[in-house]
Design a protein around this motif. Sequence first.
Motif, PDB file in Angstrom:
ATOM      1  N   MET A   1       0.845  -1.198   0.000  1.00 41.32           N
ATOM      2  CA  MET A   1       0.000   0.000   0.000  1.00 41.32           C
ATOM      3  C   MET A   1       0.879   1.246   0.000  1.00 41.32           C
ATOM      4  O   MET A   1       0.725   2.138   0.817  1.00 41.32           O
ATOM      5  CB  MET A   1      -0.922  -0.006   1.221  1.00 41.32           C
ATOM      6  N   SER A   2       1.850   1.249  -0.864  1.00 46.13           N
ATOM      7  CA  SER A   2       2.683   2.440  -0.926  1.00 46.13           C
ATOM      8  C   SER A   2       1.917   3.536  -1.655  1.00 46.13           C
ATOM      9  O   SER A   2       0.821   3.322  -2.167  1.00 46.13           O
ATOM     10  CB  SER A   2       4.000   2.117  -1.636  1.00 46.13           C
ATOM     11  N   GLY A   3       2.529   4.688  -1.719  1.00 42.93           N
ATOM     12  CA  GLY A   3       1.890   5.770  -2.442  1.00 42.93           C
ATOM     13  C   GLY A   3       0.897   6.559  -1.620  1.00 42.93           C
ATOM     14  O   GLY A   3       0.052   7.250  -2.157  1.00 42.93           O
ATOM     15  N   VAL A   4       0.968   6.452  -0.288  1.00 40.85           N
ATOM     16  CA  VAL A   4       0.108   7.266   0.561  1.00 40.85           C
ATOM     17  C   VAL A   4       0.536   8.712   0.413  1.00 40.85           C
ATOM     18  O   VAL A   4       1.718   9.036   0.516  1.00 40.85           O
ATOM     19  CB  VAL A   4       0.225   6.816   2.023  1.00 40.85           C
ATOM     20  N   ALA A   5      -0.434   9.573   0.139  1.00 41.57           N
ATOM     21  CA  ALA A   5      -0.106  10.954  -0.175  1.00 41.57           C
ATOM     22  C   ALA A   5       0.720  11.585   0.925  1.00 41.57           C
ATOM     23  O   ALA A   5       0.303  11.641   2.073  1.00 41.57           O
ATOM     24  CB  ALA A   5      -1.386  11.740  -0.390  1.00 41.57           C
TER      25      ALA A   5
ATOM     26  N   ILE B   1       4.461   6.739  12.288  1.00 42.25           N
ATOM     27  CA  ILE B   1       5.717   6.263  12.871  1.00 42.25           C
ATOM     28  C   ILE B   1       5.868   4.779  12.543  1.00 42.25           C
ATOM     29  O   ILE B   1       4.866   4.084  12.297  1.00 42.25           O
ATOM     30  CB  ILE B   1       5.748   6.514  14.400  1.00 42.25           C
ATOM     31  N   TRP B   2       7.108   4.321  12.527  1.00 41.12           N
ATOM     32  CA  TRP B   2       7.378   2.915  12.213  1.00 41.12           C
ATOM     33  C   TRP B   2       7.915   2.196  13.442  1.00 41.12           C
ATOM     34  O   TRP B   2       8.657   2.785  14.222  1.00 41.12           O
ATOM     35  CB  TRP B   2       8.411   2.832  11.089  1.00 41.12           C
ATOM     36  N   GLN B   3       7.527   0.945  13.577  1.00 42.06           N
ATOM     37  CA  GLN B   3       8.093   0.134  14.646  1.00 42.06           C
ATOM     38  C   GLN B   3       8.389  -1.275  14.130  1.00 42.06           C
ATOM     39  O   GLN B   3       7.804  -1.731  13.142  1.00 42.06           O
ATOM     40  CB  GLN B   3       7.174   0.052  15.857  1.00 42.06           C
ATOM     41  N   LYS B   4       9.304  -1.907  14.833  1.00 42.21           N
ATOM     42  CA  LYS B   4       9.672  -3.279  14.493  1.00 42.21           C
ATOM     43  C   LYS B   4       9.833  -4.059  15.799  1.00 42.21           C
ATOM     44  O   LYS B   4      10.525  -3.604  16.718  1.00 42.21           O
ATOM     45  CB  LYS B   4      10.985  -3.275  13.701  1.00 42.21           C
ATOM     46  N   ALA B   5       9.171  -5.196  15.875  1.00 42.66           N
ATOM     47  CA  ALA B   5       9.165  -5.964  17.127  1.00 42.66           C
ATOM     48  C   ALA B   5      10.457  -6.743  17.294  1.00 42.66           C
ATOM     49  O   ALA B   5      10.917  -7.419  16.374  1.00 42.66           O
ATOM     50  CB  ALA B   5       7.983  -6.925  17.129  1.00 42.66           C
ATOM     51  N   PHE B   6      11.038  -6.592  18.464  1.00 40.87           N
ATOM     52  CA  PHE B   6      12.140  -7.461  18.886  1.00 40.87           C
ATOM     53  C   PHE B   6      11.772  -8.027  20.249  1.00 40.87           C
ATOM     54  O   PHE B   6      12.382  -7.709  21.257  1.00 40.87           O
ATOM     55  CB  PHE B   6      13.447  -6.677  18.976  1.00 40.87           C
TER      56      PHE B   6
ATOM     57  N   ARG C   1       1.231  -0.646   5.546  1.00 42.97           N
ATOM     58  CA  ARG C   1       2.549  -0.592   4.908  1.00 42.97           C
ATOM     59  C   ARG C   1       3.564  -1.284   5.822  1.00 42.97           C
ATOM     60  O   ARG C   1       3.692  -0.943   7.001  1.00 42.97           O
ATOM     61  CB  ARG C   1       2.975   0.854   4.670  1.00 42.97           C
ATOM     62  N   VAL C   2       4.238  -2.248   5.286  1.00 43.80           N
ATOM     63  CA  VAL C   2       5.278  -2.963   6.020  1.00 43.80           C
ATOM     64  C   VAL C   2       6.492  -3.093   5.115  1.00 43.80           C
ATOM     65  O   VAL C   2       6.380  -2.977   3.892  1.00 43.80           O
ATOM     66  CB  VAL C   2       4.819  -4.376   6.460  1.00 43.80           C
ATOM     67  N   THR C   3       7.630  -3.318   5.720  1.00 44.15           N
ATOM     68  CA  THR C   3       8.816  -3.571   4.907  1.00 44.15           C
ATOM     69  C   THR C   3       9.144  -5.061   4.953  1.00 44.15           C
ATOM     70  O   THR C   3       8.692  -5.783   5.850  1.00 44.15           O
ATOM     71  CB  THR C   3      10.033  -2.766   5.409  1.00 44.15           C
ATOM     72  N   SER C   4       9.916  -5.455   4.011  1.00 43.91           N
ATOM     73  CA  SER C   4      10.256  -6.875   3.903  1.00 43.91           C
ATOM     74  C   SER C   4      11.061  -7.361   5.099  1.00 43.91           C
ATOM     75  O   SER C   4      11.149  -8.568   5.344  1.00 43.91           O
ATOM     76  CB  SER C   4      11.041  -7.131   2.609  1.00 43.91           C
ATOM     77  N   ASP C   5      11.660  -6.441   5.870  1.00 44.62           N
ATOM     78  CA  ASP C   5      12.428  -6.866   7.045  1.00 44.62           C
ATOM     79  C   ASP C   5      11.684  -6.581   8.344  1.00 44.62           C
ATOM     80  O   ASP C   5      12.297  -6.537   9.416  1.00 44.62           O
ATOM     81  CB  ASP C   5      13.820  -6.226   7.055  1.00 44.62           C
TER      82      ASP C   5
ATOM     83  N   SER D   1       2.655  -4.672   1.385  1.00 42.61           N
ATOM     84  CA  SER D   1       1.399  -4.311   2.045  1.00 42.61           C
ATOM     85  C   SER D   1       0.895  -5.509   2.831  1.00 42.61           C
ATOM     86  O   SER D   1       1.188  -6.665   2.517  1.00 42.61           O
ATOM     87  CB  SER D   1       0.354  -3.862   1.024  1.00 42.61           C
ATOM     88  N   GLU D   2       0.149  -5.205   3.862  1.00 46.58           N
ATOM     89  CA  GLU D   2      -0.341  -6.234   4.768  1.00 46.58           C
ATOM     90  C   GLU D   2      -1.776  -5.859   5.128  1.00 46.58           C
ATOM     91  O   GLU D   2      -2.065  -4.696   5.406  1.00 46.58           O
ATOM     92  CB  GLU D   2       0.539  -6.223   6.025  1.00 46.58           C
ATOM     93  N   SER D   3      -2.645  -6.826   5.144  1.00 45.26           N
ATOM     94  CA  SER D   3      -4.020  -6.515   5.512  1.00 45.26           C
ATOM     95  C   SER D   3      -4.091  -6.271   7.015  1.00 45.26           C
ATOM     96  O   SER D   3      -3.212  -6.674   7.773  1.00 45.26           O
ATOM     97  CB  SER D   3      -4.961  -7.644   5.105  1.00 45.26           C
ATOM     98  N   LEU D   4      -5.156  -5.610   7.399  1.00 50.31           N
ATOM     99  CA  LEU D   4      -5.291  -5.250   8.811  1.00 50.31           C
ATOM    100  C   LEU D   4      -5.271  -6.484   9.696  1.00 50.31           C
ATOM    101  O   LEU D   4      -4.643  -6.510  10.742  1.00 50.31           O
ATOM    102  CB  LEU D   4      -6.608  -4.485   8.989  1.00 50.31           C
ATOM    103  N   PHE D   5      -5.983  -7.491   9.289  1.00 51.85           N
ATOM    104  CA  PHE D   5      -5.986  -8.746  10.032  1.00 51.85           C
ATOM    105  C   PHE D   5      -5.342  -9.813   9.167  1.00 51.85           C
ATOM    106  O   PHE D   5      -5.423  -9.766   7.945  1.00 51.85           O
ATOM    107  CB  PHE D   5      -7.413  -9.147  10.388  1.00 51.85           C
ATOM    108  N   LEU D   6      -4.741 -10.760   9.811  1.00 58.82           N
ATOM    109  CA  LEU D   6      -4.001 -11.756   9.052  1.00 58.82           C
ATOM    110  C   LEU D   6      -4.941 -12.680   8.306  1.00 58.82           C
ATOM    111  O   LEU D   6      -6.100 -12.872   8.708  1.00 58.82           O
ATOM    112  CB  LEU D   6      -3.109 -12.540  10.003  1.00 58.82           C
ATOM    113  N   PRO D   7      -4.465 -13.252   7.219  1.00 58.99           N
ATOM    114  CA  PRO D   7      -5.334 -14.120   6.425  1.00 58.99           C
ATOM    115  C   PRO D   7      -5.931 -15.232   7.276  1.00 58.99           C
ATOM    116  O   PRO D   7      -5.267 -15.791   8.155  1.00 58.99           O
ATOM    117  CB  PRO D   7      -4.380 -14.694   5.368  1.00 58.99           C
ATOM    118  N   GLY D   8      -7.171 -15.537   7.001  1.00 61.37           N
ATOM    119  CA  GLY D   8      -7.818 -16.629   7.713  1.00 61.37           C
ATOM    120  C   GLY D   8      -8.608 -16.212   8.927  1.00 61.37           C
ATOM    121  O   GLY D   8      -9.286 -17.032   9.541  1.00 61.37           O
ATOM    122  N   TRP D   9      -8.548 -14.931   9.289  1.00 60.41           N
ATOM    123  CA  TRP D   9      -9.243 -14.534  10.520  1.00 60.41           C
ATOM    124  C   TRP D   9     -10.734 -14.811  10.421  1.00 60.41           C
ATOM    125  O   TRP D   9     -11.375 -15.118  11.423  1.00 60.41           O
ATOM    126  CB  TRP D   9      -9.003 -13.062  10.830  1.00 60.41           C
ATOM    127  N   ASP D  10     -11.284 -14.691   9.220  1.00 57.35           N
ATOM    128  CA  ASP D  10     -12.733 -14.839   9.097  1.00 57.35           C
ATOM    129  C   ASP D  10     -13.165 -16.299   9.159  1.00 57.35           C
ATOM    130  O   ASP D  10     -14.356 -16.595   9.157  1.00 57.35           O
ATOM    131  CB  ASP D  10     -13.232 -14.174   7.810  1.00 57.35           C
TER     132      ASP D  10
END
Lengths: 705, 294
Positions: free
Chosen positions: A1-5, A101-106, A146-150, B77-86
């Motif tokens: 979902m890139s391209g957010v204004a 803001i962006w976050q990444k879980a550790f 929007r997420v990154t591959s990492d 891109s990622e959906s709000l809820f993970l696949p299969g939630w429904d």
Amino acid sequence: MSGVAGAGELDPGSGRLVLSGVRTLDLEGTFPASSGGFEVRLFGFGRELDARESQAAMRRDPHRSLVGGDFLSVGGEVPLTVIELEPQGAALSRRRVEVRIWQKAFGTQLVAKLVWHSGDFAAFYGSGLPYGTHLLAEIPLFPTGRVTSDGWRELSSGAVDFWLAARIRPLLVLEDQQLGPHALGQAAFGHSARAAVDGLELLDHGPAEVPVQSCHASLSCGPSGACLYGRCVDAAARHGPNTPREHFREYLSRMAAEYRLFSGSRASVQALASVVDRVRALDASGAAVPELFAAWRRESRALADGHYNPRRWSSRWPVSLGVCTLLGRADLSEADAELPLVYDASAGPLAGRLQPGDALTAIEGQPPLEWLAEQRENGSYNGDPRGAAAILAMEVIDRAAEEGARMTFSRCSRTDVPCSANEREEIEVSPPQHLSLLWAERPPDWRFDYVDCDARPRPAVAAQSEHYDYVGWRDEGSVRLVQINGVSGSPSWSADVDRALAGTPSAVLLDQRRGLGGTIDGADTLAARLVTPEQSFAMELLPALYGALGPSRSALRTCTQGSPSSELACGNAVWWQLGFTQRNGRSALGANTKIAVLNYLDVSGNDYVSELLRHRGESTRIFGPGPTYGAFGAIVTLPTRGFELEGGGSLQIHDTLFLRDPADENEDFTTGRGVEPTVRVLQKQSDLVRGVDTALEEAKRWLRE
Amino acid sequence: MAPRVTHLALAALATLSGCEVAETTGLFGRTTGGFDGGTRDLGFAASDASLGPASDAGARPDASLPDAGPVARTMESESLFLPGWDQNHVLNPELDPSSTAVLAFDDEFRPAAPLWEFPLERPEAMPVLTSALGVGFNVLMLARAPGGRFSARVWVGSSSFGALPEVSLLGTDPSGAELAIELAPDGRALPLDGVIWRHHEARFIEPLVGAVYLVVLAPGEGPHHLSAPMVAPILDARSPDDRALPAGRRQSDRERDILQRAKRRWMDDMAHPSRPRGSIFSPKHVSPSSAARR
């Protein structure tokens, strides 16, 4: 979902995020991090970290950071991060701004919230004690998708008028999500878990939309606004974040699916479709997303699930003006209307003007109960709609205050006949004048001036206690007066119930006007002493089931009755044969012993007690202002998801069939239909002034007949 | 007079810091703080130790690292809820421990306070529940039985060489018989960050009735982990893995123990929704301070 204004984009060459907001914070460099017009403050346990300690949270790792080479590593030992988004100047005070803001879980994730405090917030975040500040509003940031591959994930506040009422500067609070479950005692706290934070940016969505003005219920704050404590604020701050509409729709679908799958209440699930349809219709009409959150709160009342608690999409510290009101009969006014009556008032600046017996006659010139009916998204009541007025009357003052609504009280100093217009004293109370102090640098102490709101104007038993586990009793002539506040079922409570009902009283008055429920054991302990096996046999608590009721019910009954214990899996069904707690045999009072029950606030465990006592027939009368909640089942609390602040909602996982005898094949589920009083009785204003408990006296009269 | 705080997390913060919060009233009413009084560091092994607290506060860690060149990173891109939630009939697949739809106990079947984690490396993009202090990790998850063919699955991780966890589904068949169905590892295994994750799954062609309970019994020293529980209708074509419901085996003593404690917990929750779960409460309309005025 890139391209957010306007939002930052990855530079394909470097793989790093290039921020493009009107104001950005790349979290490069050293503390104090006050670059870019932000101030970053970190809090440990019990205090704010100094610059040296804060510096330790900055990590330099160009391979992992999202923007530049540094990122912030917080959570765990650094459970709270507070970022002042405009600590100096006021360039954005009248702008509509989105925070990303962006976050990444550790090991942990952060709950991100946009928060507006009056007063000195820092002491609060250091100590957790709410002195010197007031949290006026907070909303969660939501995932943008929007997420990154990492593994970096973006969060957004949605567009919102940046300063609350153009007066209060916003904060971004990042909170270790472990804190909420830990506070409930249900999770450990991983001190060394962390989450990485990077790439804060503010996107300017144009001029603020909400007018800068004081407000009250009859003065609109515009399509994007809502009234809060006497000032117009962004509706998002009041109701919930301005998420993308498609996200709200997906979220609504999930809430509905969850309820459909797990609610045990048959009537509630039937009502669900129309509840969802009404919210969707509002959505289709173009209503702003925050209004859709409010609509769900409002419309979900129709589920009539007394155990339902919507999730939280916005929050604020509740303010109590220090007045307790309950529904009564204003018989000292010529109209003799049903109105909220003041039972108790503190010495606060507003409450100090009121006294027991005063009647709330109007809110913004409207009859109070009509005004309340229009405020459905605010009250806490989700039970049988017919019982709403009595319960919401307990909250009416504080609800009106939140709306900035002016209230009119009537006082009559006579106690024999209604006052004439000349004799009546009208008291106008204008909360906005008082509540304006909430917005000040030093919020007033009286905002926490809670009063005990009990439907018993004076104790039926010598030593009144508000404690949940309380059981009080005494004999008054031939009548045994018993007073409880719920059916806890604890060993001491059960022993007290046994003592309270010992002997063979010729009549019993059970005062459960504060009947906040409890346990099956508690309800059984009490009811089995009052109801004979011939009057009521058993209850089947059944979960949600697929297909026709008959076969599933039959299977579950086979299971529950074929085992030595009702605590086998059995599809989560419960077979509750009345008296199972009476291990030494049932010793119920005689079938013809008169029992008077006083109800007012009665839910769940106390719903069952009321219903079971109703089965005694003519020898029982229930005195109260309206039906009980009608919450016949156990409650389960729900997980926190998506757009929610910590502390998910709840729902009821059973519905109940009451069986009169072993041959009873009753299929009439009861949830949503509370137990109606046999005798509808409201506290009279004239009695309240004289210190007389109307319901108690009426019940005693009947018992002595 | 003690003020009330509606902020659940701040209550935890105050507790962990040793501050006294006399009364905390949030969605759940009064709480009295966390389970351990804030004295225990459970020693979570972060997936990336370099992100943990710096031993030399004040120094800029890793400052000597040179700036890196391009980073291999793309936007997705990622959906709000993970696949299969429904389709997922597990009430709390996120394993949020603040929900009573998942309950954890130690080997003595005392309530255990697990860790709720988001490690960098996990079998699916779902939270992980990890055993904390104490011995044993016995977890029960509430789900609704789908109305027809269904599958049940969960990832279970272990970082020790002790006995393998037992995973089972407890339910009731259409005849009313109690079933305890083992979910054996299906061969999918993932070594991630020192944890061996095994996937347990079974598919059935017949329905169960009412609610079902997904149970993981992991005895002995841990830590043990679980993630991504799912009970869902089977919508695709018949598979060779599909099987009839097995002949009912009696629940083991340990299965029965956890079940009874979980059901007891729910049965004790027949109260006002604002009541905190499992503790005596002071409801919203009650203030100890006001009693003195009466």
